[in-house]
Each structure stands twice: as C-alpha cells, then as structure tokens.
Design a protein around this motif. Structure first.
Motif, PDB file in Angstrom:
ATOM      1  N   GLY B  39      31.416 -33.435 -40.389  1.00  0.00           N
ATOM      2  CA  GLY B  39      32.321 -33.098 -39.297  1.00  0.00           C
ATOM      3  C   GLY B  39      31.750 -32.142 -38.278  1.00  0.00           C
ATOM      4  N   GLY B  40      30.469 -31.898 -38.306  1.00  0.00           N
ATOM      5  CA  GLY B  40      29.852 -31.077 -37.265  1.00  0.00           C
ATOM      6  C   GLY B  40      28.970 -29.970 -37.813  1.00  0.00           C
ATOM      7  N   VAL B  41      28.424 -29.190 -36.887  1.00  0.00           N
ATOM      8  CA  VAL B  41      27.514 -28.096 -37.242  1.00  0.00           C
ATOM      9  C   VAL B  41      28.237 -26.770 -37.073  1.00  0.00           C
ATOM     10  CG1 VAL B  41      25.375 -26.901 -36.600  1.00  0.00           C
ATOM     11  CG2 VAL B  41      25.475 -29.403 -36.549  1.00  0.00           C
ATOM     12  N   GLU B  42      28.135 -25.927 -38.081  1.00  0.00           N
ATOM     13  CA  GLU B  42      28.689 -24.566 -38.019  1.00  0.00           C
ATOM     14  C   GLU B  42      27.514 -23.597 -37.883  1.00  0.00           C
ATOM     15  OE1 GLU B  42      31.799 -23.077 -38.537  1.00  0.00           O
ATOM     16  OE2 GLU B  42      32.863 -25.005 -38.446  1.00  0.00           O
ATOM     17  N   CYS B  43      27.538 -22.785 -36.834  1.00  0.00           N
ATOM     18  CA  CYS B  43      26.429 -21.842 -36.627  1.00  0.00           C
ATOM     19  C   CYS B  43      26.824 -20.428 -37.037  1.00  0.00           C
ATOM     20  CB  CYS B  43      26.000 -21.837 -35.159  1.00  0.00           C
ATOM     21  SG  CYS B  43      25.112 -23.315 -34.666  1.00  0.00           S
ATOM     22  N   ARG B  44      25.885 -19.714 -37.599  1.00  0.00           N
ATOM     23  CA  ARG B  44      26.033 -18.291 -37.871  1.00  0.00           C
ATOM     24  C   ARG B  44      24.766 -17.613 -37.367  1.00  0.00           C
ATOM     25  NH1 ARG B  44      30.251 -20.156 -38.783  1.00  0.00           N
ATOM     26  NH2 ARG B  44      31.678 -19.837 -40.544  1.00  0.00           N
ATOM     27  N   ASP B  45      24.956 -16.527 -36.611  1.00  0.00           N
ATOM     28  CA  ASP B  45      23.801 -15.835 -36.035  1.00  0.00           C
ATOM     29  C   ASP B  45      23.664 -14.427 -36.616  1.00  0.00           C
ATOM     30  OD1 ASP B  45      24.579 -17.902 -33.722  1.00  0.00           O
ATOM     31  OD2 ASP B  45      22.469 -17.304 -33.502  1.00  0.00           O
ATOM     32  N   PHE B  46      22.427 -14.043 -36.852  1.00  0.00           N
ATOM     33  CA  PHE B  46      22.132 -12.739 -37.439  1.00  0.00           C
ATOM     34  C   PHE B  46      20.958 -12.120 -36.685  1.00  0.00           C
ATOM     35  CE2 PHE B  46      23.769 -15.662 -40.572  1.00  0.00           C
ATOM     36  CZ  PHE B  46      24.800 -14.956 -41.169  1.00  0.00           C
ATOM     37  N   VAL B  47      20.900 -10.813 -36.712  1.00  0.00           N
ATOM     38  CA  VAL B  47      19.723 -10.124 -36.178  1.00  0.00           C
ATOM     39  C   VAL B  47      19.080  -9.365 -37.325  1.00  0.00           C
ATOM     40  CG1 VAL B  47      18.873  -8.348 -34.623  1.00  0.00           C
ATOM     41  CG2 VAL B  47      20.599  -9.964 -33.826  1.00  0.00           C
ATOM     42  N   VAL B  48      17.875  -9.754 -37.667  1.00  0.00           N
ATOM     43  CA  VAL B  48      17.129  -9.147 -38.764  1.00  0.00           C
ATOM     44  C   VAL B  48      15.914  -8.441 -38.172  1.00  0.00           C
ATOM     45  CG1 VAL B  48      15.862  -9.576 -40.898  1.00  0.00           C
ATOM     46  CG2 VAL B  48      17.873 -10.965 -40.349  1.00  0.00           C
ATOM     47  N   ALA B  49      15.895  -7.135 -38.307  1.00  0.00           N
ATOM     48  CA  ALA B  49      14.769  -6.340 -37.794  1.00  0.00           C
ATOM     49  C   ALA B  49      14.462  -6.682 -36.334  1.00  0.00           C
ATOM     50  CB  ALA B  49      13.530  -6.545 -38.667  1.00  0.00           C
ATOM     51  N   GLY B  50      15.517  -6.935 -35.574  1.00  0.00           N
ATOM     52  CA  GLY B  50      15.351  -7.207 -34.147  1.00  0.00           C
ATOM     53  C   GLY B  50      15.151  -8.670 -33.803  1.00  0.00           C
ATOM     54  N   PHE B  51      14.994  -9.510 -34.800  1.00  0.00           N
ATOM     55  CA  PHE B  51      14.770 -10.932 -34.565  1.00  0.00           C
ATOM     56  C   PHE B  51      16.088 -11.708 -34.731  1.00  0.00           C
ATOM     57  CE2 PHE B  51      10.527  -9.542 -35.966  1.00  0.00           C
ATOM     58  CZ  PHE B  51       9.779  -9.974 -34.891  1.00  0.00           C
ATOM     59  N   GLY B  52      16.333 -12.600 -33.781  1.00  0.00           N
ATOM     60  CA  GLY B  52      17.518 -13.437 -33.870  1.00  0.00           C
ATOM     61  C   GLY B  52      17.277 -14.609 -34.806  1.00  0.00           C
ATOM     62  N   ILE B  53      18.161 -14.766 -35.774  1.00  0.00           N
ATOM     63  CA  ILE B  53      18.030 -15.865 -36.730  1.00  0.00           C
ATOM     64  C   ILE B  53      19.340 -16.649 -36.746  1.00  0.00           C
ATOM     65  CG2 ILE B  53      17.749 -16.459 -39.177  1.00  0.00           C
ATOM     66  CD1 ILE B  53      15.814 -14.086 -39.355  1.00  0.00           C
ATOM     67  N   ARG B  54      19.240 -17.925 -36.468  1.00  0.00           N
ATOM     68  CA  ARG B  54      20.424 -18.788 -36.415  1.00  0.00           C
ATOM     69  C   ARG B  54      20.417 -19.741 -37.609  1.00  0.00           C
ATOM     70  NH1 ARG B  54      21.773 -21.266 -30.829  1.00  0.00           N
ATOM     71  NH2 ARG B  54      22.436 -19.097 -30.635  1.00  0.00           N
ATOM     72  N   LEU B  55      21.521 -19.721 -38.334  1.00  0.00           N
ATOM     73  CA  LEU B  55      21.710 -20.677 -39.425  1.00  0.00           C
ATOM     74  C   LEU B  55      22.655 -21.755 -38.939  1.00  0.00           C
ATOM     75  CD1 LEU B  55      22.161 -18.279 -42.503  1.00  0.00           C
ATOM     76  CD2 LEU B  55      20.052 -19.060 -41.399  1.00  0.00           C
ATOM     77  N   ARG B  56      22.192 -22.993 -38.974  1.00  0.00           N
ATOM     78  CA  ARG B  56      23.006 -24.141 -38.541  1.00  0.00           C
ATOM     79  C   ARG B  56      23.386 -24.929 -39.798  1.00  0.00           C
ATOM     80  NH1 ARG B  56      20.633 -28.021 -35.594  1.00  0.00           N
ATOM     81  NH2 ARG B  56      22.429 -28.414 -34.246  1.00  0.00           N
ATOM     82  N   PHE B  57      24.660 -24.849 -40.157  1.00  0.00           N
ATOM     83  CA  PHE B  57      25.127 -25.505 -41.374  1.00  0.00           C
ATOM     84  C   PHE B  57      25.744 -26.854 -41.042  1.00  0.00           C
ATOM     85  CE2 PHE B  57      25.269 -20.986 -42.386  1.00  0.00           C
ATOM     86  CZ  PHE B  57      24.736 -20.932 -43.660  1.00  0.00           C
ATOM     87  N   ALA B  58      25.376 -27.874 -41.799  1.00  0.00           N
ATOM     88  CA  ALA B  58      26.083 -29.150 -41.725  1.00  0.00           C
ATOM     89  C   ALA B  58      27.294 -29.034 -42.644  1.00  0.00           C
ATOM     90  CB  ALA B  58      25.172 -30.289 -42.165  1.00  0.00           C
ATOM     91  N   GLY B  59      28.472 -28.822 -42.044  1.00  0.00           N
ATOM     92  CA  GLY B  59      29.651 -28.581 -42.860  1.00  0.00           C
ATOM     93  C   GLY B  59      29.719 -27.139 -43.317  1.00  0.00           C
TER      94      GLY B  59
END
Lengths: 149, 364
Positions: B39-59
């Motif tokens: 049903g789509g992609v769920e994104c969660r964004d984090f900043v780790v030690a100044g770096f942007g990290i995006r987790l793209r979850f299928a469901g």
C-alpha cells in the motif's frame, strides 16, 4: 635461503599493537585474542623485526646476567605457544633483521602469553549450512553469534 | 619446531562486482513490488552524527521493530538524505528477494555472513542466517537495502540496535566508527566505558541516570577519529542484566516485557529519560569497569594495553570487516586519551559521583 629459527607474524589474520611495553594480539580469523606481559612483548617486537629465536636468546643472555636455564626454557616455550596458536609462522624472507631501537625491560621475568576465547561465539566459524527453496542459507541458531547485546 | 605458513582459510574467489550491482538493481525492483503490495512507502528520517538517513519502508510491518531505538534522532523536517535505505519484509508483503546470484557452497558466506566474492569495498553484502536478513550497501550511490524474511523473526537485539551492519559500513567510511562501549559525561568531557558483556559497562551507564551526567549511549556509540574524538549517540536502548537485582526500579520500563527466556531486557531511554540523552560528547577518558565486590568505587590509571584489550576484541568481532586498520584506530584512541580502571563498588550511588569528579578534573 631462510634464516634458521626466524619467524614472522601470521599476517593478515593476526594483528597486534604494542603500547607501553605490553602487546595485544588479535587473530581476526579465529576470533581469539591474547596479550603478552612485558618480557613476552619485548620478544614479540623482536620477532616483528625478523630477529631469529637464536639471536633473541643471545641478546637476552648478554643483557640479563642472571638469565637462568629456566628463563631460556621459558623463551623457547613462548615460541612454541606462539607457533601452536598460529600467531607466528616461519619467516619466508631471507632479508636481514632490522633490529628495532628498543629498551629491554629492566628485569626479565618469564614471558607469558594470555589467551582469551570468549568472543568466538560472535563469529560463525562453521561455514556449513543448508539452503532453502529461495536460495538462502539456513544455519542452526546455536552456531551463530547473536551479537553481544 | 618448524611450521609451514598457514594456508588461506578459504579458496580464492573471483570478485563479482558487476553481478552485485545487477543484484542491487533487482532488489530495487522487488522493493517497489513490495511497496505496491503493502500500500505504499512509509518514510522515516533521522539525523545521525549530522548525516541525514532516510528509511523507506514498504508497508508498516518493520517500523515498530526497527525505529524505536532511533526515535531520539528522528526529525520531522528531513534534510536531504545522505543515505537512503529501502526496507521490506517478505511475510507481510509477499515479496521475497530475487534468488541470490552467487554459488552456494561451504565457502559462500564469511564469519559474519559476508557474501564472499560479492562483498567488496564498492558494494557490501551480508546475509544474517540467524533471522534471515539481507543487508546490502551500494557505496557509490549511498543507497542500501534491508530485507528480512519475516518481521516476527527479528530478534530483540536487532530491535535494540537496528541496522548495525549497514550503519557501521556507511558511517565508518565517513570517519565515524562503531565502538562497543557506553558513553556518558558532562558537556566538556565524556567517558567511554569499554569492556565485554558482563563487565559492568551497562550498569555503570544506567547508574548515571540518577546523576548530573548525560548519556550518549549504552552499548554502541559512534566515535570520530583522534586527536579529538567525539562520541555520537546512535541507539537509545540500554540493557539490563537478566536478573536485574541492582536496578529493580527500571524493570517496569523494560521495552521487551514479553521476552523469551534467553532475551536480555532493555529500556528505551528516549521514552523514559529523554532529558538525559545528548547527541554527542567529547571523549576525554576511557574507563574500564571492573566489578570488585567492595563497597566503594575507585578510579585509577590503567595501561593503554589493558584498555585496548577491553575495547578492541568485542568491537572488532561483533561486526564484519574487522581489520588491522580498525585495530590501529582503536590503538590510536587509547594512546590519545587517558585510560583508567573504574573499580566498581556495591554502593551504586557512588559510581556517577566518582566518574563526574574525574571528568571535572580532566576538563579543568
């Protein structure tokens, strides 16, 4: 022609660092680690420099007037253990040793190699596994380390 | 006694970098199929030690398993991601991975599940046989894949410290190294607690929750390189001893209340002590905890080799890619900052006070 009784560190599996006269050794492949007391560390540093076992014994006799037969046997035993643990191997190079500028420990005590095997469960050292229908391997959980958390 | 040189543990394998890149492309296609099915992609964004990290979850099946320990680093307004990870599970989406292209035999997988011949410095691939999870990092384009067969099989330690391998690879290439250690301190000086499991490291860090000391991490932190090493927070999880007789007031806060007998209980500090968490601290000392059985806690200098012995093996053996270079980095660290034994007493209230006094002296 190789020098008799000359050895080298078993790189790249074995790595070591000497800090303030004591050496920490890690066998990256086997999941084992070790440390050496100051006398053992001194000998290790000489091995790193391709100084042969005979030359090391000669050096110790010259520098420690009270070096006993028992002490010399201790040096031989250290070499035997380092070989048995596969931390050193026969030196394949015929290049002359480059004796490092080292200060020998003030007193000579029996060289001791301490061994630690408590990290081996973090590695899956047995590569045998089954393969499922999707092409991925399966391995019994007890074979694999579950991390240290 | 003369021994011959030790043979290579495995036969040489051909590097198959091109096939590895093709496999990543096939995984991307599978991810899109999984997202469509879920049903789509769920994104969660984090900043780790100044770096942007995006987790793209299928469901959504993996979100509750993989994000709680990172919640303290979440950002509502994401920056352009430096690393993007596509994640899905087979059970909830019905989409498995494409069949792996590598041969399968006794030599295909390394001691951490590395795919021999395919795992390289351009594209890193590990398969975790414990819970059937694939981690792939495409180094060149800063994209990664995490697939697990069934989210229900994700073990507690992956929830407590998620995506360790991918983050270890990617952050390590940016000079931030995974360290098996806890980090606590005051704003001007932090202490890195090192030692194998059971050494008192986590208990020591948890005693600091009732003190003026701040908390960067419990079990893993990221450390920048000397000469001025900085510890960065990664996970907000903190583990307790299974019997937990020393800190019983924390038991009601345990995240994995319905744990299996072999699971260690852990709490998520972000949920219960958010004010104690700080994103980073400058590391000014290394502490090697030692349980003494005496009442009082003391601190005294220890040789760098002893600190290295407490730090390096448990760090190196926990993650793939343990190399001489990483060992040298850790040796450089113990040479750079002073090392002490923290002789832990049974009066837990003394522990943070002793640490704080030592840190204030170092910072002065």
């Amino acid at each position: 022609m190789n020098k008799i009784n000359s050895f080298q560190i078993n790189a790249p599996d074995v790595v070591s660092e000497t800090i303030d006269g004591e050496t920490v050794i890690i066998n990256l492949y086997k999941g084992l680690y070790y440390n050496l007391n100051p006398s053992g560390s001194f000998i290790w540093t000489l091995i790193e420099a391709s100084v042969s076992k005979d030359e090391i014994l000669q050096f110790l006799k010259q520098n420690y007037s009270h070096l006993s037969d028992e002490d010399q046997a201790g040096v031989t035993q250290l070499f035997d253990r380092l070989l048995a643990e596969e931390l050193i191997v026969e030196n394949e190079s015929s290049a002359p040793a480059t004796t490092p500028a080292l200060s020998a420990p003030a007193s000579f005590e029996a060289p001791v190699l301490f061994k630690y095997a408590d990290m081996q469960d973090l590695l899956a050292l047995d590569p045998i596994h089954d393969v499922d229908e999707t092409g991925w391997p399966n391995q019994p959980a007890e074979v694999l380390g579950a991390g240290n958390f | 006694m003369v021994m011959t040189a030790v043979a290579e543990p495995f036969p040489e394998v051909q590097r198959n970098v091109a096939e590895a890149f093709e496999y990543h492309a096939a995984l991307d296609v599978a991810f899109e199929q999984a997202a469509q099915a879920a049903g789509g992609v769920e994104c969660r964004d984090f900043v780790v030690a100044g770096f942007g990290i995006r987790l793209r979850f299928a469901g959504v099946a993996l979100i509750a398993k993989l994000t709680p320990a990172l919640e303290h680093l979440a950002v509502a307004t994401p920056q352009t991601p430096d690393l993007t990870i596509n994640l899905w599970d087979g059970a909830s989406t019905g989409v498995m991975t494409p069949p792996p292209p590598w041969r399968d035999d006794a030599y295909a997988y390394g001691s951490h599940g590395e795919i021999r011949g395919y795992d390289s410095d351009r594209i890193r691939i590990v398969f975790n046989m414990y819970f059937d999870a694939l981690s792939l990092l495409n180094v060149a384009d800063n994209r990664a894949v995490f697939w697990v067969r069934d989210s229900d099989n994700i073990p507690f330690w992956e929830t407590a410290a998620p995506l360790r391998i991918l983050l270890h690879w990617w952050l390590g290439s940016r000079g931030l190294h995974f360290i098996h250690g806890a980090a606590i301190g005051i704003p001007t000086a932090g202490a890195l607690l090192v030692g194998k499991g059971g050494s008192g490291k986590s208990t020591t860090a948890l005693t600091c929750l009732d003190s003026d000391l701040s908390y960067v991490s419990d079990d893993y932190c990221l450390l920048s390189e000397p000469p001025n090493p900085q510890a960065y927070s990664l996970y907000s999880s903190a583990k307790l001893k299974p019997d937990n007789t020393r800190l019983p007031h924390l038991l009601p806060l345990v995240h994995n209340q319905n744990r299996q007998p072999d699971e260690k209980p852990f709490i998520l500090l972000q949920q219960h002590f958010p004010e104690k968490l700080v994103p980073s601290l400058p590391m000014k000392m290394i502490l090697v905890p030692q349980i003494t059985g005496h009442v009082d806690t003391q601190i005294y200098p220890v040789k760098g080799a002893a600190a290295l012995l407490a730090l390096a093996p448990s760090t190196i053996f926990q993650l793939p890619g343990g190399t001489a270079a990483k060992f040298k980095e850790m040796a450089a660290l113990v040479k750079e900052i002073p090392c002490y034994t923290l002789a832990l007493g049974t009066d837990l209230t003394q522990i943070p006070r002793v640490i704080q006094t030592a840190l204030e002296e170092v910072a002065a």
